[in-house]
Design a protein around this motif. Sequence first.
Motif, mmCIF file in Angstrom:
data_model
loop_
_atom_site.group_PDB
_atom_site.id
_atom_site.type_symbol
_atom_site.label_atom_id
_atom_site.label_comp_id
_atom_site.label_asym_id
_atom_site.label_seq_id
_atom_site.Cartn_x
_atom_site.Cartn_y
_atom_site.Cartn_z
ATOM 1 N N THR A 1 0.816 -1.217 0.000
ATOM 2 C CA THR A 1 0.000 0.000 0.000
ATOM 3 C C THR A 1 0.847 1.262 0.000
ATOM 4 O OG1 THR A 1 -0.126 -0.064 2.413
ATOM 5 C CG2 THR A 1 -1.853 -1.214 1.196
ATOM 6 N N ILE A 2 2.077 1.177 0.560
ATOM 7 C CA ILE A 2 2.964 2.350 0.580
ATOM 8 C C ILE A 2 3.675 2.504 -0.760
ATOM 9 C CG2 ILE A 2 4.938 3.403 1.737
ATOM 10 C CD1 ILE A 2 4.217 1.872 4.243
ATOM 11 N N PHE A 3 4.237 1.408 -1.266
ATOM 12 C CA PHE A 3 4.914 1.428 -2.572
ATOM 13 C C PHE A 3 4.000 0.704 -3.563
ATOM 14 C CE2 PHE A 3 8.182 1.237 0.747
ATOM 15 C CZ PHE A 3 8.903 2.380 0.464
ATOM 16 N N SER A 4 3.074 1.427 -4.105
ATOM 17 C CA SER A 4 2.092 0.789 -4.996
ATOM 18 C C SER A 4 2.731 0.487 -6.335
ATOM 19 C CB SER A 4 0.887 1.719 -5.179
ATOM 20 O OG SER A 4 1.294 2.968 -5.704
ATOM 21 N N HIS A 5 2.675 -0.774 -6.719
ATOM 22 C CA HIS A 5 3.200 -1.201 -8.017
ATOM 23 C C HIS A 5 2.463 -2.456 -8.440
ATOM 24 C CE1 HIS A 5 5.926 -3.074 -10.969
ATOM 25 N NE2 HIS A 5 6.271 -1.826 -11.240
ATOM 26 N N ASP A 6 2.021 -2.494 -9.654
ATOM 27 C CA ASP A 6 1.369 -3.677 -10.236
ATOM 28 C C ASP A 6 2.210 -4.184 -11.392
ATOM 29 O OD1 ASP A 6 -0.808 -4.055 -8.605
ATOM 30 O OD2 ASP A 6 -2.060 -2.602 -9.696
ATOM 31 N N PRO A 7 2.607 -5.449 -11.370
ATOM 32 C CA PRO A 7 2.310 -6.439 -10.325
ATOM 33 C C PRO A 7 3.252 -6.300 -9.127
ATOM 34 C CG PRO A 7 3.601 -7.428 -12.049
ATOM 35 C CD PRO A 7 3.324 -6.019 -12.510
ATOM 36 N N TRP A 8 2.773 -6.754 -7.974
ATOM 37 C CA TRP A 8 3.547 -6.725 -6.737
ATOM 38 C C TRP A 8 4.132 -8.117 -6.497
ATOM 39 C CZ3 TRP A 8 5.415 -3.068 -3.690
ATOM 40 C CH2 TRP A 8 5.861 -3.379 -2.414
ATOM 41 N N LEU A 9 5.493 -8.184 -6.562
ATOM 42 C CA LEU A 9 6.166 -9.469 -6.439
ATOM 43 C C LEU A 9 6.352 -9.826 -4.972
ATOM 44 C CD1 LEU A 9 8.981 -9.102 -9.139
ATOM 45 C CD2 LEU A 9 6.786 -10.233 -9.378
ATOM 46 N N GLN A 10 6.201 -11.095 -4.684
ATOM 47 C CA GLN A 10 6.470 -11.637 -3.356
ATOM 48 C C GLN A 10 7.368 -12.862 -3.522
ATOM 49 O OE1 GLN A 10 2.788 -12.424 -1.323
ATOM 50 N NE2 GLN A 10 2.374 -10.255 -0.908
ATOM 51 N N LEU A 11 8.649 -12.676 -3.207
ATOM 52 C CA LEU A 11 9.623 -13.752 -3.319
ATOM 53 C C LEU A 11 10.020 -14.197 -1.920
ATOM 54 C CD1 LEU A 11 11.990 -12.379 -6.124
ATOM 55 C CD2 LEU A 11 9.930 -13.762 -6.362
ATOM 56 N N CYS A 12 10.067 -15.502 -1.721
ATOM 57 C CA CYS A 12 10.386 -16.043 -0.415
ATOM 58 C C CYS A 12 11.193 -17.317 -0.598
ATOM 59 C CB CYS A 12 9.106 -16.333 0.380
ATOM 60 S SG CYS A 12 9.428 -16.934 2.047
ATOM 61 N N ARG A 13 12.188 -17.482 0.270
ATOM 62 C CA ARG A 13 13.010 -18.683 0.250
ATOM 63 C C ARG A 13 12.987 -19.313 1.636
ATOM 64 N NH1 ARG A 13 19.545 -19.084 -1.086
ATOM 65 N NH2 ARG A 13 19.683 -21.368 -0.990
#
Length: 517
Positions: free
Chosen positions: A86-98
């Motif tokens: 919500t603060i850094f609005s960008h589409d698409p919003w990536l979610q990378l997790c290891r």
Amino acid sequence: MVLKAFFPTCCASVDSGLLVGRWVPEQSAAVVLAVVHFPFIPIQVKELLAQVQQASQLGMAVLGTWCHCQQELEESLGHFLEGLGTIFSHDPWLQLCREKGTRCWSCKAIYHQVSSSPDTPSEDQVMLIFYDQRKVLLSWLHPPMTVPNCQAGDVTASARGLAAIFDTVSRSKMLFHSDRFDESPVRLSHWQSEGVEASILVELAKWASGPVCLLVASMLSIISAAGTWRLWNLWPLSFIRSKLSACEQLRHRLEQLSLVFSTQKAQSPTQLMRKANMLVSVLVDVALGLLLLSWLYSNDRIGQLANALIPGADRVAEELQHLLQWLMGAPAGLKMNRALDQVLGRFFLYHIHLWISYIHLMSPFIEHILWHVGLSACLGLTIALSILSDIIALLTFHIYCFYVYGARLYCLKIYGLSSLWRLFRGKKWNVLRQRVDSCSYDLDQLFIGTLLFTILIFLLPTTALYYLVFTLLRLLVVTVQGLIHLLMDFINSLPLYSLGLRLCRPYRLADKPTALQ
């Protein structure tokens, strides 16, 4: 829809944070350039991205979140990462997790604007592509974004896509400037973020290199100006400079140092590579010279060499005396002219006697001379080798004199025989027109010519034998000196820096593709 996410391999093990990079809509790809770590202030992150965008003329943004589960993932951290969208609005919003201790990755791309409800966002599949950020940035594989029209048909869509990726990394250099003394308020992880202490040393070296190069360049210019004085062009000094290998090597070393410490910046990668090769060559040469210096001055090896030099010179002179006595007899059963043989043999034996007397006269000073000559190794191994070549030339000066005497006598006899042979044929050499013309000789001239020709033809075998023997001895000395000069040229011209890059970092030697230059 499948999205491509280019992720740097240097960030695969860093702490959790934000993914900073560029979105390439025409390729449906996201280029991750760095990871912003906690804690941070959002307004400072936005200011940093604005500065990078102004410098690179590329659209920089926060692309998503990165979560490295080094410990058990807390629920609060997960909600906090989700709320950053919500603060850094960008589409698409990536979610990378290891996940911890495994190779499993979780990759999501969420569209907040088209989602039906806040709890169920729309997602796309993500293709994770790893790239070596260091190699891409330091190589020449990043062509410009725009391809000329004449070559547009030869470049495929995939090539244009890779060109956009490479261009993004190459133009984002400002984002990688985290190796300063004062740490920025935004802590980043990228290819250059590791080894801050080493980066500080590099920065100090960069700051000190300018004054040092200016000082050394001024000193070298003074030395070069002193070397151009007319005093050095006088006959004795100019002759000595042309014959001594040490003077030639010192001149070459002066040119190398002038190029290395030049204050002018290299205009092309070729010039930069040449300067780096020369710098590494000089450093290796000096290191080898210091090793030789430490070996010479340990265990009194200078005294041992001085004590072995006089017996060695005596042994060489004794062998030469035996050789001359063998030539004055019947060498290999050949019938020599005894009178000429005795004259030449005694002449050369007298030279050997003079040379032995000179060596014994200099014997008390040889150790001191070698001690001071050994100090020249601190300037480099090539300097010491050039002085060694000059010492060999001085110690074998009598052999050189024998060769010159024999060669001159042999050439005079060959020249006289050729002139008398033309006399028998009624010819003569026309000096003005540089050709052989016909000539008529009287009886006295033919008689004198026949006598001289007979004398020279019978004396030729004796002269030729002495000339052959002393030529072989001179060839042996020249071969030893040639091997020394070959080693010097090998040290001076070996591209050690290029070989090191070829073995350790071959991507630094890559050049632009021909179709994209």
